[in-house]
Scaffold this active site. Structure first.
Site, PDB file in Angstrom:
ATOM      1  N   THR A 152      20.560  18.317  51.981  1.00 41.49           N
ATOM      2  CA  THR A 152      19.278  18.343  52.708  1.00 41.49           C
ATOM      3  C   THR A 152      18.370  19.432  52.148  1.00 41.49           C
ATOM      4  O   THR A 152      18.835  20.535  51.889  1.00 41.49           O
ATOM      5  CB  THR A 152      19.540  18.682  54.190  1.00 41.49           C
ATOM      6  OG1 THR A 152      20.215  17.586  54.774  1.00 41.49           O
ATOM      7  CG2 THR A 152      18.267  18.974  54.955  1.00 41.49           C
ATOM      8  N   ARG A 180      22.347   7.486  64.452  1.00 31.97           N
ATOM      9  CA  ARG A 180      22.562   8.933  64.586  1.00 31.97           C
ATOM     10  C   ARG A 180      21.367   9.718  64.025  1.00 31.97           C
ATOM     11  O   ARG A 180      20.851   9.433  62.954  1.00 31.97           O
ATOM     12  CB  ARG A 180      23.838   9.328  63.847  1.00 31.97           C
ATOM     13  CG  ARG A 180      24.194  10.832  63.924  1.00 31.97           C
ATOM     14  CD  ARG A 180      23.654  11.614  62.752  1.00 31.97           C
ATOM     15  NE  ARG A 180      24.200  12.967  62.676  1.00 31.97           N
ATOM     16  CZ  ARG A 180      23.805  13.870  61.780  1.00 31.97           C
ATOM     17  NH1 ARG A 180      22.873  13.577  60.903  1.00 31.97           N
ATOM     18  NH2 ARG A 180      24.338  15.063  61.760  1.00 31.97           N
ATOM     19  N   VAL A 181      20.949  10.705  64.775  1.00 32.18           N
ATOM     20  CA  VAL A 181      19.902  11.625  64.331  1.00 32.18           C
ATOM     21  C   VAL A 181      20.518  13.015  64.301  1.00 32.18           C
ATOM     22  O   VAL A 181      21.244  13.397  65.224  1.00 32.18           O
ATOM     23  CB  VAL A 181      18.692  11.575  65.286  1.00 32.18           C
ATOM     24  CG1 VAL A 181      17.720  12.717  64.993  1.00 32.18           C
ATOM     25  CG2 VAL A 181      17.975  10.224  65.162  1.00 32.18           C
ATOM     26  N   GLY A 182      20.231  13.761  63.263  1.00 29.47           N
ATOM     27  CA  GLY A 182      20.798  15.101  63.134  1.00 29.47           C
ATOM     28  C   GLY A 182      19.821  16.197  63.526  1.00 29.47           C
ATOM     29  O   GLY A 182      18.874  15.980  64.281  1.00 29.47           O
ATOM     30  N   ASP A 183      20.071  17.374  63.012  1.00 26.21           N
ATOM     31  CA  ASP A 183      19.255  18.551  63.338  1.00 26.21           C
ATOM     32  C   ASP A 183      17.927  18.572  62.602  1.00 26.21           C
ATOM     33  O   ASP A 183      16.970  19.200  63.059  1.00 26.21           O
ATOM     34  CB  ASP A 183      20.015  19.822  62.961  1.00 26.21           C
ATOM     35  CG  ASP A 183      20.309  19.867  61.455  1.00 26.21           C
ATOM     36  OD1 ASP A 183      20.849  18.875  60.922  1.00 26.21           O
ATOM     37  OD2 ASP A 183      19.973  20.879  60.819  1.00 26.21           O
ATOM     38  N   THR A 203      20.925  23.673  56.815  1.00 26.81           N
ATOM     39  CA  THR A 203      21.562  22.533  56.171  1.00 26.81           C
ATOM     40  C   THR A 203      23.030  22.526  56.590  1.00 26.81           C
ATOM     41  O   THR A 203      23.554  23.538  57.026  1.00 26.81           O
ATOM     42  CB  THR A 203      21.417  22.621  54.638  1.00 26.81           C
ATOM     43  OG1 THR A 203      22.062  21.497  54.039  1.00 26.81           O
ATOM     44  CG2 THR A 203      22.022  23.877  54.076  1.00 26.81           C
ATOM     45  N   GLY A 204      23.649  21.368  56.467  1.00 28.27           N
ATOM     46  CA  GLY A 204      25.053  21.262  56.848  1.00 28.27           C
ATOM     47  C   GLY A 204      25.234  20.308  58.008  1.00 28.27           C
ATOM     48  O   GLY A 204      24.403  19.420  58.226  1.00 28.27           O
ATOM     49  N   GLY A 206      24.771  18.838  61.130  1.00 26.61           N
ATOM     50  CA  GLY A 206      23.661  19.023  62.051  1.00 26.61           C
ATOM     51  C   GLY A 206      24.050  19.240  63.497  1.00 26.61           C
ATOM     52  O   GLY A 206      23.361  19.965  64.232  1.00 26.61           O
TER      53      GLY A 206
HETATM   54  C1  SD4 Z   1      22.312  16.407  59.110  1.00 29.95           C
HETATM   55  N1  SD4 Z   1      21.814  18.659  58.438  1.00 29.95           N
HETATM   56  O1  SD4 Z   1      21.801  15.307  59.233  1.00 29.95           O
HETATM   57  C2  SD4 Z   1      21.791  17.299  58.004  1.00 29.95           C
HETATM   58  C3  SD4 Z   1      22.582  17.008  56.777  1.00 29.95           C
HETATM   59  C4  SD4 Z   1      22.523  18.027  55.709  1.00 29.95           C
HETATM   60  O2  SD4 Z   1      22.827  18.643  53.599  1.00 29.95           O
HETATM   61  O3  SD4 Z   1      22.099  19.138  55.860  1.00 29.95           O
HETATM   62  N2  SD4 Z   1      22.943  17.736  54.556  1.00 29.95           N
HETATM   63  O4  SD4 Z   1      23.232  16.812  59.805  1.00 29.95           O
END
Ligand code: SD4
Length: 291
Positions: A152, A180-183, A203-204, A206
Protein backbone atom coordinates in the site's frame (compact mmCIF):
# COMPACT_ATOMS: atom_id res chain seq x y z
CA UNK A 1 5.98 31.06 7.10
CA UNK A 2 8.23 29.53 4.48
CA UNK A 3 9.40 26.01 5.24
CA UNK A 4 11.51 23.46 3.42
CA UNK A 5 9.31 21.14 1.37
CA UNK A 6 9.48 17.40 1.96
CA UNK A 7 7.58 14.28 0.96
CA UNK A 8 7.60 10.87 2.64
CA UNK A 9 5.90 7.62 1.68
CA UNK A 10 5.71 3.93 2.42
CA UNK A 11 7.90 1.20 0.90
CA UNK A 12 10.60 1.14 -1.78
CA UNK A 13 8.18 2.05 -4.56
CA UNK A 14 7.60 5.24 -2.57
CA UNK A 15 10.86 6.50 -4.14
CA UNK A 16 9.28 6.75 -7.62
CA UNK A 17 6.06 8.17 -6.20
CA UNK A 18 7.99 10.73 -4.15
CA UNK A 19 9.88 11.82 -7.27
CA UNK A 20 6.59 12.84 -8.93
CA UNK A 21 5.42 14.61 -5.77
CA UNK A 22 8.78 16.33 -5.34
CA UNK A 23 8.65 17.84 -8.82
CA UNK A 24 5.51 19.74 -7.79
CA UNK A 25 6.76 20.64 -4.31
CA UNK A 26 10.06 21.89 -5.72
CA UNK A 27 8.19 24.24 -8.06
CA UNK A 28 6.34 25.70 -5.10
CA UNK A 29 3.19 23.61 -5.63
CA UNK A 30 0.49 22.67 -3.15
CA UNK A 31 1.10 19.56 -1.03
CA UNK A 32 -2.38 18.25 -1.92
CA UNK A 33 -1.50 18.26 -5.63
CA UNK A 34 1.85 16.67 -4.79
CA UNK A 35 0.45 13.71 -2.84
CA UNK A 36 -2.21 13.06 -5.45
CA UNK A 37 0.34 13.13 -8.30
CA UNK A 38 2.73 11.01 -6.23
CA UNK A 39 0.44 8.10 -5.39
CA UNK A 40 -0.98 8.05 -8.93
CA UNK A 41 2.44 6.71 -9.99
CA UNK A 42 1.92 3.61 -7.80
CA UNK A 43 -1.73 3.28 -8.84
CA UNK A 44 -0.72 3.12 -12.51
CA UNK A 45 2.22 0.73 -12.00
CA UNK A 46 1.18 -2.91 -12.61
CA UNK A 47 4.33 -4.01 -10.76
CA UNK A 48 3.06 -2.55 -7.47
CA UNK A 49 0.89 -5.46 -6.43
CA UNK A 50 -1.19 -3.92 -3.65
CA UNK A 51 -2.22 -0.69 -5.40
CA UNK A 52 -4.52 0.10 -8.33
CA UNK A 53 -3.77 -1.52 -11.71
CA UNK A 54 -2.17 -4.94 -11.15
CA UNK A 55 -3.25 -5.11 -7.51
CA UNK A 56 -4.19 -8.45 -5.98
CA UNK A 57 -7.89 -9.23 -6.43
CA UNK A 58 -10.19 -10.31 -3.63
CA UNK A 59 -11.24 -13.91 -3.00
CA UNK A 60 -13.80 -13.72 -5.81
CA UNK A 61 -11.19 -12.50 -8.31
CA UNK A 62 -12.25 -8.85 -8.38
CA UNK A 63 -9.91 -5.92 -7.79
CA UNK A 64 -11.54 -3.60 -5.23
CA UNK A 65 -9.84 -0.37 -4.24
CA UNK A 66 -9.71 1.84 -1.15
CA UNK A 67 -8.22 5.36 -0.98
CA UNK A 68 -8.39 8.62 0.91
CA UNK A 69 -6.87 12.08 0.84
CA UNK A 70 -6.70 14.89 3.42
CA UNK A 71 -5.33 18.41 3.49
CA UNK A 72 -4.10 20.85 6.12
CA UNK A 73 -7.59 22.26 6.67
CA UNK A 74 -9.21 18.92 7.64
CA UNK A 75 -10.86 18.63 4.25
CA UNK A 76 -10.93 14.98 3.34
CA UNK A 77 -12.37 12.58 0.81
CA UNK A 78 -12.48 8.82 0.57
CA UNK A 79 -13.62 5.92 -1.59
CA UNK A 80 -13.91 2.27 -0.61
CA UNK A 81 -14.78 -0.96 -2.42
CA UNK A 82 -14.38 0.90 -5.70
CA UNK A 83 -13.98 -1.18 -8.85
CA UNK A 84 -12.63 -0.60 -12.37
CA UNK A 85 -11.33 2.91 -11.80
CA UNK A 86 -7.57 3.23 -12.15
CA UNK A 87 -7.04 6.29 -9.95
CA UNK A 88 -9.13 5.99 -6.78
CA UNK A 89 -7.10 8.75 -5.14
CA UNK A 90 -8.41 11.25 -7.68
CA UNK A 91 -11.97 10.04 -7.10
CA UNK A 92 -11.38 10.55 -3.35
CA UNK A 93 -10.23 14.08 -4.09
CA UNK A 94 -13.34 14.68 -6.19
CA UNK A 95 -15.51 13.45 -3.28
CA UNK A 96 -13.70 15.96 -1.08
CA UNK A 97 -13.93 18.91 -3.46
CA UNK A 98 -17.16 18.35 -5.34
CA UNK A 99 -19.56 16.80 -2.78
CA UNK A 100 -20.64 17.68 0.76
CA UNK A 101 -19.55 14.17 1.86
CA UNK A 102 -16.37 12.46 3.01
CA UNK A 103 -16.83 8.90 1.81
CA UNK A 104 -18.45 7.03 -1.07
CA UNK A 105 -18.38 3.27 -1.46
CA UNK A 106 -18.92 0.53 -4.01
CA UNK A 107 -21.30 1.04 -6.90
CA UNK A 108 -22.16 4.54 -5.69
CA UNK A 109 -18.50 5.53 -5.72
CA UNK A 110 -18.12 4.13 -9.24
CA UNK A 111 -21.27 5.88 -10.48
CA UNK A 112 -19.96 9.14 -9.04
CA UNK A 113 -16.55 8.61 -10.68
CA UNK A 114 -18.20 8.08 -14.08
CA UNK A 115 -20.17 11.32 -13.73
CA UNK A 116 -16.88 13.09 -12.98
CA UNK A 117 -15.25 11.91 -16.20
CA UNK A 118 -13.30 8.91 -14.93
CA UNK A 119 -13.23 5.91 -17.28
CA UNK A 120 -14.05 2.32 -16.44
CA UNK A 121 -11.22 -0.10 -17.16
CA UNK A 122 -10.14 -3.62 -16.33
CA UNK A 123 -7.55 -3.50 -13.53
CA UNK A 124 -6.99 -7.25 -13.24
CA UNK A 125 -3.72 -7.86 -15.10
CA UNK A 126 -2.99 -11.29 -16.64
CA UNK A 127 -0.33 -11.84 -13.94
CA UNK A 128 -2.72 -11.00 -11.09
CA UNK A 129 -5.36 -13.28 -12.63
CA UNK A 130 -2.84 -16.12 -12.90
CA UNK A 131 -1.75 -15.69 -9.29
CA UNK A 132 -5.37 -15.65 -8.14
CA UNK A 133 -6.08 -18.88 -10.04
CA UNK A 134 -3.12 -20.58 -8.35
CA UNK A 135 -4.29 -19.32 -4.94
CA UNK A 136 -7.82 -20.56 -5.60
CA UNK A 137 -6.67 -23.97 -6.82
CA UNK A 138 -4.77 -24.41 -3.56
CA UNK A 139 -7.93 -23.63 -1.61
CA UNK A 140 -6.07 -21.15 0.56
CA UNK A 141 -7.65 -18.72 2.96
CA UNK A 142 -7.17 -14.95 2.58
CA UNK A 143 -3.54 -14.02 3.13
CA UNK A 144 -2.49 -12.44 6.39
CA UNK A 145 -0.40 -9.37 5.97
CA UNK A 146 2.84 -10.41 7.59
CA UNK A 147 6.19 -9.76 6.03
CA UNK A 148 6.07 -10.30 2.30
CA UNK A 149 2.48 -9.47 1.40
CA UNK A 150 1.91 -5.75 1.14
CA UNK A 151 2.81 -2.50 -0.55
CA UNK A 152 0.00 0.00 0.00
CA UNK A 153 1.21 3.51 -0.67
CA UNK A 154 0.67 6.17 1.97
CA UNK A 155 2.24 9.58 1.38
CA UNK A 156 2.60 12.80 3.37
CA UNK A 157 3.90 16.09 2.00
CA UNK A 158 4.73 19.51 3.39
CA UNK A 159 4.96 22.38 0.90
CA UNK A 160 6.94 25.61 1.01
CA UNK A 161 3.99 27.44 2.56
CA UNK A 162 3.85 24.94 5.42
CA UNK A 163 0.71 23.16 4.18
CA UNK A 164 0.60 19.46 5.05
CA UNK A 165 -1.42 16.92 3.06
CA UNK A 166 -1.65 13.15 2.89
CA UNK A 167 -2.91 10.38 0.61
CA UNK A 168 -3.32 6.64 0.91
CA UNK A 169 -4.36 4.14 -1.78
CA UNK A 170 -4.52 0.35 -1.96
CA UNK A 171 -6.14 -2.74 -3.40
CA UNK A 172 -6.12 -4.01 0.18
CA UNK A 173 -5.27 -7.37 1.61
CA UNK A 174 -4.70 -10.01 -1.10
CA UNK A 175 -7.65 -12.39 -1.57
CA UNK A 176 -9.68 -10.63 1.13
CA UNK A 177 -13.36 -11.53 1.43
CA UNK A 178 -15.44 -9.81 -1.25
CA UNK A 179 -16.70 -6.57 0.30
CA UNK A 180 -13.92 -6.21 2.85
CA UNK A 181 -12.72 -2.66 3.42
CA UNK A 182 -9.48 -2.00 5.26
CA UNK A 183 -7.90 0.93 7.06
CA UNK A 184 -6.62 2.75 3.99
CA UNK A 185 -9.81 4.75 3.19
CA UNK A 186 -10.70 5.33 6.85
CA UNK A 187 -9.73 8.80 8.03
CA UNK A 188 -7.82 8.29 11.28
CA UNK A 189 -6.98 4.62 10.62
CA UNK A 190 -4.93 4.57 7.39
CA UNK A 191 -4.26 8.32 7.19
CA UNK A 192 -4.63 11.39 9.35
CA UNK A 193 -3.45 14.97 8.96
CA UNK A 194 -3.64 17.93 11.31
CA UNK A 195 -2.07 20.89 9.57
CA UNK A 196 -0.94 22.43 12.86
CA UNK A 197 0.70 19.26 14.17
CA UNK A 198 1.63 16.64 11.58
CA UNK A 199 0.37 13.66 9.66
CA UNK A 200 0.59 9.88 9.69
CA UNK A 201 0.02 7.06 7.20
CA UNK A 202 -0.13 3.32 7.76
CA UNK A 203 0.50 0.09 5.87
CA UNK A 204 0.05 -3.53 6.82
CA UNK A 205 -2.84 -5.52 8.27
CA UNK A 206 -5.58 -2.89 8.22
CA UNK A 207 -7.75 -4.46 10.89
CA UNK A 208 -5.10 -3.61 13.49
CA UNK A 209 -5.08 0.09 12.53
CA UNK A 210 -8.89 0.12 12.44
CA UNK A 211 -9.17 -1.30 15.96
CA UNK A 212 -6.77 1.31 17.37
CA UNK A 213 -7.39 4.25 15.01
CA UNK A 214 -3.64 4.15 14.56
CA UNK A 215 -2.93 7.22 12.44
CA UNK A 216 -5.15 9.44 14.57
CA UNK A 217 -3.24 8.16 17.58
CA UNK A 218 0.14 8.98 15.99
CA UNK A 219 -0.99 12.55 15.32
CA UNK A 220 -2.46 12.95 18.81
CA UNK A 221 0.79 11.74 20.37
CA UNK A 222 2.69 14.35 18.32
CA UNK A 223 0.17 16.98 19.49
CA UNK A 224 1.11 16.05 23.05
CA UNK A 225 4.80 16.60 22.28
CA UNK A 226 6.03 13.26 20.97
CA UNK A 227 8.55 13.27 18.13
CA UNK A 228 7.44 11.49 14.94
CA UNK A 229 9.51 8.46 16.02
CA UNK A 230 8.05 8.38 19.53
CA UNK A 231 4.56 8.80 18.11
CA UNK A 232 4.89 5.96 15.55
CA UNK A 233 6.35 3.73 18.26
CA UNK A 234 3.53 4.69 20.61
CA UNK A 235 0.91 3.56 18.12
CA UNK A 236 2.70 0.24 17.51
CA UNK A 237 3.00 -0.28 21.28
CA UNK A 238 -0.73 0.40 21.64
CA UNK A 239 -1.42 -2.36 19.09
CA UNK A 240 0.95 -4.72 20.90
CA UNK A 241 -0.63 -3.92 24.26
CA UNK A 242 -4.25 -4.29 23.15
CA UNK A 243 -4.28 -6.89 20.38
CA UNK A 244 -3.17 -10.34 21.48
CA UNK A 245 -2.36 -11.66 18.00
CA UNK A 246 -0.29 -8.67 16.84
CA UNK A 247 2.92 -10.66 16.42
CA UNK A 248 1.44 -12.58 13.48
CA UNK A 249 1.02 -9.39 11.43
CA UNK A 250 2.85 -6.47 9.95
CA UNK A 251 1.90 -2.86 10.59
CA UNK A 252 4.05 0.14 9.72
CA UNK A 253 3.45 3.82 10.45
CA UNK A 254 5.18 6.81 8.85
CA UNK A 255 4.80 10.25 10.43
CA UNK A 256 5.78 13.73 9.27
CA UNK A 257 5.46 16.73 11.56
CA UNK A 258 4.71 20.26 10.41
CA UNK A 259 8.41 21.20 10.72
CA UNK A 260 9.42 18.49 8.26
CA UNK A 261 10.80 15.89 10.66
CA UNK A 262 9.82 12.32 9.75
CA UNK A 263 10.14 8.80 11.14
CA UNK A 264 8.67 5.33 10.90
CA UNK A 265 8.14 2.35 13.16
CA UNK A 266 6.69 -1.11 12.49
CA UNK A 267 5.98 -4.50 14.05
CA UNK A 268 8.08 -6.79 11.84
CA UNK A 269 11.49 -6.04 10.32
CA UNK A 270 11.33 -5.49 6.56
CA UNK A 271 9.43 -2.22 6.29
CA UNK A 272 11.10 0.87 4.84
CA UNK A 273 10.01 4.37 4.03
CA UNK A 274 11.10 6.83 1.37
CA UNK A 275 11.82 10.52 1.89
CA UNK A 276 12.56 13.22 -0.68
CA UNK A 277 13.62 16.76 0.18
CA UNK A 278 16.13 19.27 -1.17
CA UNK A 279 18.96 16.98 -0.09
CA UNK A 280 17.62 14.29 -2.44
CA UNK A 281 15.92 10.93 -2.09
CA UNK A 282 16.58 8.36 0.62
CA UNK A 283 15.09 5.05 1.66
CA UNK A 284 15.25 4.32 5.39
CA UNK A 285 14.87 0.92 6.98
CA UNK A 286 12.26 1.17 9.68
CA UNK A 287 12.94 0.21 13.26
CA UNK A 288 10.73 -2.71 14.26
CA UNK A 289 9.22 -3.80 17.56
CA UNK A 290 10.19 -7.41 16.84
CA UNK A 291 13.45 -6.44 15.09
C1 SD4 B 1 -5.28 -3.08 4.07
N1 SD4 B 1 -3.52 -1.68 4.91
O1 SD4 B 1 -6.17 -3.10 3.24
C2 SD4 B 1 -4.03 -2.30 3.73
C3 SD4 B 1 -3.09 -3.23 3.05
C4 SD4 B 1 -1.68 -2.81 2.99
O2 SD4 B 1 0.36 -2.96 2.14
O3 SD4 B 1 -1.21 -1.92 3.66
N2 SD4 B 1 -0.88 -3.40 2.21
O4 SD4 B 1 -5.34 -3.67 5.14
Amino acid sequence: AQVTPVVVSTWDHGLAANQAAWELLNQGGYSLDAVEAGVRVSEADPGVRTVGLGGYPDASGEVTLDACIMNEKMDCGSVAFLQEIKHPISVARAVMERTPHVMLVGQGAQDFALTQGFAKENLLTPQAYKDWQVWRAQGERPKDINIENHDTIGMLALDKDGRLSGACTTSGAAYKLHGRVGDSPIIGAGLYVDGAVGGAVATGMGELMMKTLGCFLVVELMRQGATPMQACKGAVLRIAEKLGDFAAFQVGFVALDCLGESASYCIQPGFSYARHDKQGAILTKSEALLG
